[in-house]
Write an enzyme that holds these catalytic residues in place. Sequence first.
Site, PDB file in Angstrom:
ATOM      1  N   ASP A  20       0.883  -1.175   0.000  1.00 36.26           N
ATOM      2  CA  ASP A  20       0.000   0.000   0.000  1.00 36.26           C
ATOM      3  C   ASP A  20       0.921   1.225   0.000  1.00 36.26           C
ATOM      4  O   ASP A  20       2.143   1.101   0.121  1.00 36.26           O
ATOM      5  CB  ASP A  20      -0.897  -0.019   1.252  1.00 36.26           C
ATOM      6  N   SER A  21       0.319   2.398  -0.060  1.00 37.68           N
ATOM      7  CA  SER A  21       1.124   3.616  -0.028  1.00 37.68           C
ATOM      8  C   SER A  21       1.691   3.887   1.363  1.00 37.68           C
ATOM      9  O   SER A  21       2.574   4.734   1.511  1.00 37.68           O
ATOM     10  CB  SER A  21       0.261   4.810  -0.452  1.00 37.68           C
ATOM     11  N   CYS A  84      -4.646  -1.853  -1.472  1.00 38.73           N
ATOM     12  CA  CYS A  84      -4.873  -0.436  -1.724  1.00 38.73           C
ATOM     13  C   CYS A  84      -5.898  -0.329  -2.842  1.00 38.73           C
ATOM     14  O   CYS A  84      -5.674  -0.854  -3.946  1.00 38.73           O
ATOM     15  CB  CYS A  84      -3.552   0.200  -2.153  1.00 38.73           C
ATOM     16  N   GLU A 165      -1.389   8.941   8.187  1.00 35.04           N
ATOM     17  CA  GLU A 165       0.050   8.640   8.144  1.00 35.04           C
ATOM     18  C   GLU A 165       0.820   9.475   9.161  1.00 35.04           C
ATOM     19  O   GLU A 165       1.770   9.020   9.774  1.00 35.04           O
ATOM     20  CB  GLU A 165       0.630   8.961   6.754  1.00 35.04           C
ATOM     21  N   CYS A 197     -11.013   2.961   1.099  1.00 35.77           N
ATOM     22  CA  CYS A 197      -9.563   3.179   1.146  1.00 35.77           C
ATOM     23  C   CYS A 197      -9.094   2.409   2.369  1.00 35.77           C
ATOM     24  O   CYS A 197      -9.732   2.501   3.437  1.00 35.77           O
ATOM     25  CB  CYS A 197      -9.257   4.665   1.290  1.00 35.77           C
ATOM     26  N   HIS A 199      -6.837   2.850   4.362  1.00 32.94           N
ATOM     27  CA  HIS A 199      -6.453   3.655   5.523  1.00 32.94           C
ATOM     28  C   HIS A 199      -7.646   3.924   6.447  1.00 32.94           C
ATOM     29  O   HIS A 199      -7.470   4.159   7.636  1.00 32.94           O
ATOM     30  CB  HIS A 199      -5.917   5.029   5.087  1.00 32.94           C
TER      31      HIS A 199
HETATM   32  N1  DGL Z   1      -4.807   3.114   1.179  1.00 35.61           N
HETATM   33  C1  DGL Z   1      -5.019   3.547  -0.150  1.00 35.61           C
HETATM   34  C2  DGL Z   1      -6.329   3.078  -0.716  1.00 35.61           C
HETATM   35  O1  DGL Z   1      -6.843   2.058  -0.293  1.00 35.61           O
HETATM   36  C3  DGL Z   1      -4.602   4.884  -0.647  1.00 35.61           C
HETATM   37  C4  DGL Z   1      -4.360   6.038   0.262  1.00 35.61           C
HETATM   38  C5  DGL Z   1      -3.506   7.056  -0.449  1.00 35.61           C
HETATM   39  O2  DGL Z   1      -2.312   6.805  -0.532  1.00 35.61           O
HETATM   40  O3  DGL Z   1      -4.060   8.036  -0.968  1.00 35.61           O
HETATM   41  O4  DGL Z   1      -6.858   3.670  -1.613  1.00 35.61           O
END
Ligand code: DGL
Length: 270
Positions: A20-21, A84, A165, A197, A199
Site C-alpha cells: 500500500d502507499s 490499496c 500517516e 480506502c 487507511h
Molecule cells: N490506502 C489507499 C487506498 O486504499 C490509498 C491512500 C492514499 O495513498 O491516498 O486507496
Amino acid sequence: MKQSKIQNPKSNIPIIGVFDSGLGGLTVVRSIRERLPGAEILYLADTAHTPYGDKTHEEIRRYSLEIARFFVEEHRADALVVACNTATSAAIAALRERYPDLPIVGTEPGVKPALQATRSGKIGVMATAATLAGEKYQGLVDRLCGEREVELYEQACPGLAERIEAGRLDAEDTRAMLRRWLEPMREAGVDTIVLGCTHYPIAAAAIRETMGEEVRLIETGGAIARRLRDLVGEAPGPRAPMRIFATGPIDEAAVERIVGERVRIDRIEL
Ligand code: DGL
C-alpha cells in the site's frame, strides 16, 4: 485462467507480498494474519510516494510494477496482495499482464456487502478521488446498483490518508474535516459507509463520532484474506514471521498498534 496453489519450495510456507502507499494496507494484513497465520507476510509501505490518491494512474502503475518486481524477483513471493483501492484501480491490469502466473488479489470498495447491510438504502462511500474516478469503481457501481433502489453518497477524502500517516487523526482540523464530509450523510439517513480506502478503518472511531455507533462500516480485509486462501491454500499456524519494508518514513508505533505485534521494519529504496 486456473491458478495453481503455489507454495514456497524451501519450506512450504507461502510468501505473500502485500503493499500500500503506507499504513493503510496493514488493516488488510490484520485479516490475513487471522485467516492465514502460517503465511509469511512481506509488507511494503510505499511512504516515499504516499499518498497515492493524488497521483496519476500512470505514476501509480509505475510504483506498483516496481514493488511487484521487488517481491517476485528479490523475495520469491508466491502471491501478491494489492492492499490499496487506489493502486488496484490504477495498476492491477498491468500487474496481471506482467505476472500472468502470479496469484494477485486486489482491493475494491465493498459496495456489494454494503447493499446487503443497508436498511435505509442510503450508502456512503469514502475513497480517494482517484478510486472514485476510476473505471473499476464506476463499473462496480453500474453492475451492482443498476436495478436497486439505493442512493450512494460518494465522498472523496483528500488529505485523510496523509493525516492518518502523520498520526493526526485526533487533531481538531482532521475532526472538522470528517464532520464536514459526514454530517450531510448523517442528515440524509445514511446507515452504511463503505470504507473504500484501506487507511480509513484506522479512522473508524472518529467516523462513528459523527455517524453514531450504529453506522455499519464496511471494510474488505476479510474478503481479501478469503480470496487469498482460495488461491494459495490453507496456511495454518504456527504463526510465520512478518517483515515490513518502507520506502520512506513510517510511524513505527502506529504499525504495532494496527497489526498488534512487534515487526521488524527495514527502510529500502526502490
Ligand atoms: N490506502 C489507499 C487506498 O486504499 C490509498 C491512500 C492514499 O495513498 O491516498 O486507496
